[in-house]
Design a protein around this motif. Sequence first.
Motif, PDB file in Angstrom:
ATOM      1  N   TRP A  90      42.720  -0.285 -25.980  1.00 56.08           N
ATOM      2  CA  TRP A  90      41.829  -1.419 -26.210  1.00 56.08           C
ATOM      3  C   TRP A  90      42.265  -2.217 -27.437  1.00 56.08           C
ATOM      4  CZ3 TRP A  90      37.981  -3.114 -23.059  1.00 56.08           C
ATOM      5  CH2 TRP A  90      37.606  -2.254 -22.021  1.00 56.08           C
ATOM      6  N   GLU A  91      42.112  -3.533 -27.350  1.00 54.89           N
ATOM      7  CA  GLU A  91      42.400  -4.377 -28.511  1.00 54.89           C
ATOM      8  C   GLU A  91      41.414  -4.044 -29.628  1.00 54.89           C
ATOM      9  OE1 GLU A  91      43.340  -8.610 -27.459  1.00 54.89           O
ATOM     10  OE2 GLU A  91      42.763  -7.902 -25.468  1.00 54.89           O
ATOM     11  N   PRO A  92      41.888  -3.917 -30.854  1.00 58.04           N
ATOM     12  CA  PRO A  92      41.036  -3.441 -31.953  1.00 58.04           C
ATOM     13  C   PRO A  92      39.760  -4.241 -32.146  1.00 58.04           C
ATOM     14  CG  PRO A  92      43.341  -3.418 -32.617  1.00 58.04           C
ATOM     15  CD  PRO A  92      43.291  -4.099 -31.274  1.00 58.04           C
ATOM     16  N   ASP A  93      39.792  -5.561 -31.922  1.00 61.40           N
ATOM     17  CA  ASP A  93      38.597  -6.362 -32.176  1.00 61.40           C
ATOM     18  C   ASP A  93      37.528  -6.190 -31.110  1.00 61.40           C
ATOM     19  OD1 ASP A  93      40.244  -7.898 -30.326  1.00 61.40           O
ATOM     20  OD2 ASP A  93      38.836  -9.546 -30.669  1.00 61.40           O
ATOM     21  N   LEU A  94      37.847  -5.501 -30.011  1.00 59.78           N
ATOM     22  CA  LEU A  94      36.848  -5.255 -28.970  1.00 59.78           C
ATOM     23  C   LEU A  94      36.080  -3.957 -29.210  1.00 59.78           C
ATOM     24  CD1 LEU A  94      38.742  -6.390 -25.745  1.00 59.78           C
ATOM     25  CD2 LEU A  94      37.112  -7.674 -27.153  1.00 59.78           C
ATOM     26  N   LEU A  95      36.471  -3.209 -30.217  1.00 62.41           N
ATOM     27  CA  LEU A  95      35.757  -1.994 -30.592  1.00 62.41           C
ATOM     28  C   LEU A  95      34.709  -2.345 -31.636  1.00 62.41           C
ATOM     29  CD1 LEU A  95      38.827   0.393 -30.960  1.00 62.41           C
ATOM     30  CD2 LEU A  95      37.398   0.029 -28.932  1.00 62.41           C
ATOM     31  N   LEU A  96      33.475  -1.898 -31.418  1.00 59.67           N
ATOM     32  CA  LEU A  96      32.381  -2.212 -32.338  1.00 59.67           C
ATOM     33  C   LEU A  96      32.630  -1.552 -33.685  1.00 59.67           C
ATOM     34  CD1 LEU A  96      29.600  -3.677 -32.283  1.00 59.67           C
ATOM     35  CD2 LEU A  96      28.573  -1.429 -31.854  1.00 59.67           C
ATOM     36  N   ARG A  97      32.420  -2.321 -34.769  1.00 58.94           N
ATOM     37  CA  ARG A  97      32.728  -1.819 -36.110  1.00 58.94           C
ATOM     38  C   ARG A  97      31.551  -2.019 -37.060  1.00 58.94           C
ATOM     39  NH1 ARG A  97      38.264  -0.765 -36.557  1.00 58.94           N
ATOM     40  NH2 ARG A  97      39.389  -1.399 -34.655  1.00 58.94           N
ATOM     41  N   ASP A  98      31.496  -1.170 -38.082  1.00 57.02           N
ATOM     42  CA  ASP A  98      30.452  -1.277 -39.093  1.00 57.02           C
ATOM     43  C   ASP A  98      30.904  -2.210 -40.208  1.00 57.02           C
ATOM     44  OD1 ASP A  98      32.196   0.174 -40.715  1.00 57.02           O
ATOM     45  OD2 ASP A  98      31.098   2.064 -40.461  1.00 57.02           O
ATOM     46  N   GLU A 111      32.793   8.946 -28.348  1.00 65.22           N
ATOM     47  CA  GLU A 111      33.295   7.761 -27.681  1.00 65.22           C
ATOM     48  C   GLU A 111      33.027   6.515 -28.518  1.00 65.22           C
ATOM     49  OE1 GLU A 111      32.670   9.231 -23.039  1.00 65.22           O
ATOM     50  OE2 GLU A 111      31.412   7.631 -23.859  1.00 65.22           O
ATOM     51  N   ALA A 112      34.050   5.698 -28.700  1.00 63.74           N
ATOM     52  CA  ALA A 112      33.874   4.424 -29.381  1.00 63.74           C
ATOM     53  C   ALA A 112      33.046   3.488 -28.508  1.00 63.74           C
ATOM     54  CB  ALA A 112      35.231   3.795 -29.683  1.00 63.74           C
ATOM     55  N   ILE A 113      32.220   2.679 -29.153  1.00 64.00           N
ATOM     56  CA  ILE A 113      31.379   1.715 -28.440  1.00 64.00           C
ATOM     57  C   ILE A 113      32.104   0.370 -28.377  1.00 64.00           C
ATOM     58  CG2 ILE A 113      29.175   0.474 -28.508  1.00 64.00           C
ATOM     59  CD1 ILE A 113      28.001   2.930 -29.918  1.00 64.00           C
ATOM     60  N   LEU A 114      32.084  -0.255 -27.220  1.00 60.23           N
ATOM     61  CA  LEU A 114      32.691  -1.571 -27.058  1.00 60.23           C
ATOM     62  C   LEU A 114      31.738  -2.656 -27.558  1.00 60.23           C
ATOM     63  CD1 LEU A 114      34.252  -0.981 -23.541  1.00 60.23           C
ATOM     64  CD2 LEU A 114      35.523  -1.387 -25.652  1.00 60.23           C
ATOM     65  N   ALA A 119      29.739 -13.700 -26.062  1.00 65.82           N
ATOM     66  CA  ALA A 119      30.160 -14.061 -24.701  1.00 65.82           C
ATOM     67  C   ALA A 119      31.669 -13.907 -24.526  1.00 65.82           C
ATOM     68  CB  ALA A 119      29.722 -15.486 -24.385  1.00 65.82           C
ATOM     69  N   GLY A 120      32.424 -14.314 -25.546  1.00 63.01           N
ATOM     70  CA  GLY A 120      33.879 -14.221 -25.453  1.00 63.01           C
ATOM     71  C   GLY A 120      34.360 -12.793 -25.310  1.00 63.01           C
ATOM     72  N   LYS A 121      33.784 -11.901 -26.108  1.00 60.96           N
ATOM     73  CA  LYS A 121      34.193 -10.497 -26.009  1.00 60.96           C
ATOM     74  C   LYS A 121      33.721  -9.874 -24.702  1.00 60.96           C
ATOM     75  CE  LYS A 121      34.703  -9.525 -30.940  1.00 60.96           C
ATOM     76  NZ  LYS A 121      34.308  -8.662 -32.088  1.00 60.96           N
ATOM     77  N   ARG A 122      32.544 -10.258 -24.251  1.00 63.79           N
ATOM     78  CA  ARG A 122      32.077  -9.738 -22.959  1.00 63.79           C
ATOM     79  C   ARG A 122      33.046 -10.107 -21.841  1.00 63.79           C
ATOM     80  NH1 ARG A 122      26.886 -11.023 -25.198  1.00 63.79           N
ATOM     81  NH2 ARG A 122      26.814 -13.090 -24.210  1.00 63.79           N
ATOM     82  N   GLU A 123      33.521 -11.334 -21.856  1.00 62.66           N
ATOM     83  CA  GLU A 123      34.449 -11.772 -20.821  1.00 62.66           C
ATOM     84  C   GLU A 123      35.743 -10.958 -20.876  1.00 62.66           C
ATOM     85  OE1 GLU A 123      34.165 -13.913 -18.402  1.00 62.66           O
ATOM     86  OE2 GLU A 123      32.311 -15.011 -18.868  1.00 62.66           O
ATOM     87  N   ARG A 124      36.236 -10.706 -22.060  1.00 63.66           N
ATOM     88  CA  ARG A 124      37.493  -9.968 -22.206  1.00 63.66           C
ATOM     89  C   ARG A 124      37.328  -8.513 -21.798  1.00 63.66           C
ATOM     90  NH1 ARG A 124      38.767 -10.766 -28.218  1.00 63.66           N
ATOM     91  NH2 ARG A 124      40.575  -9.437 -27.739  1.00 63.66           N
ATOM     92  N   ILE A 125      36.214  -7.895 -22.184  1.00 64.96           N
ATOM     93  CA  ILE A 125      35.965  -6.502 -21.796  1.00 64.96           C
ATOM     94  C   ILE A 125      35.754  -6.412 -20.293  1.00 64.96           C
ATOM     95  CG2 ILE A 125      34.383  -4.552 -22.053  1.00 64.96           C
ATOM     96  CD1 ILE A 125      33.860  -5.602 -24.937  1.00 64.96           C
ATOM     97  N   ALA A 126      35.005  -7.365 -19.739  1.00 65.54           N
ATOM     98  CA  ALA A 126      34.752  -7.365 -18.306  1.00 65.54           C
ATOM     99  C   ALA A 126      36.047  -7.513 -17.511  1.00 65.54           C
ATOM    100  CB  ALA A 126      33.780  -8.484 -17.934  1.00 65.54           C
TER     101      ALA A 126
END
Length: 267
Positions: A90-98, A111-114, A119-126
Amino acid sequence: MKARSIYAVAALTIALITPLPASSPAGSRPAAVSLPPAHAGFDYQIGGAYPPPAGVRVVGRDREDSPAPGLYNICYVNAFQVQPDELDAWEPDLLLRDDNGDVIIDEEWDEAILDVGTAGKRERIAARVNGWIDGCADNGFQAVEPDNYDSYERSRGRFGSSAAMAFITLLSAHAHEKGLAIGQKNTADLAGFRDRTGLDFAVVEECGEYGECDSFTEYFDDRVIVVEYTSKGLATACAGWRDRLSIVRRDLDVLPDGSDGHLRQTC
């Protein structure tokens, strides 16, 4: 009732007042989509495939396994979180971060959370998850089960249930385009939004254990598949729903038949 964090409560409040995008395909299930039969023998095999026991008509299997011939097959995909061995894919910016930039982990399953918060990230993950859904359809599954719809409860307030619903709506539209039904996994708080999100049935873990089965039958009628992990949960589910719902008890790791620790019981 399962405990909910202050983030989850706030997220649900936002969802109640936040409309989904106007392009939402709610209610768009085509006639070609086949729903799982209600009150049918079920086996949950997401931990590894094996020959279904006698009387089973519906099987849930991981997307990397083949469907069981002659049965109704539901394809499991981990849509909102990342298996530990797939993190680097997974691209690093699609992983949820603190706030420190560290990846937020669902510690129960490591498990890492996406990050479905925009909207942009949703489209890329989808785009990636829909590729898995394509594979489910190509392999002969009749339905898909996207897991961890409730990941917003573990997001530490980074995104809420409205973002989760917007993301699942993207998956629903794509699944229907591929001729697949799509199931809601757990998440009783969002069952009432099924028409907005395009979900067709429900796969529910421990609704007997936590007294939540009617929270799903209210909206999905008898299209609810129940998976319990304790004798108490199975007894409760069977006492209330044995004549209406598909119910099975599995071991927590859903191990294949023949493995040490494998357990399967029904009403």
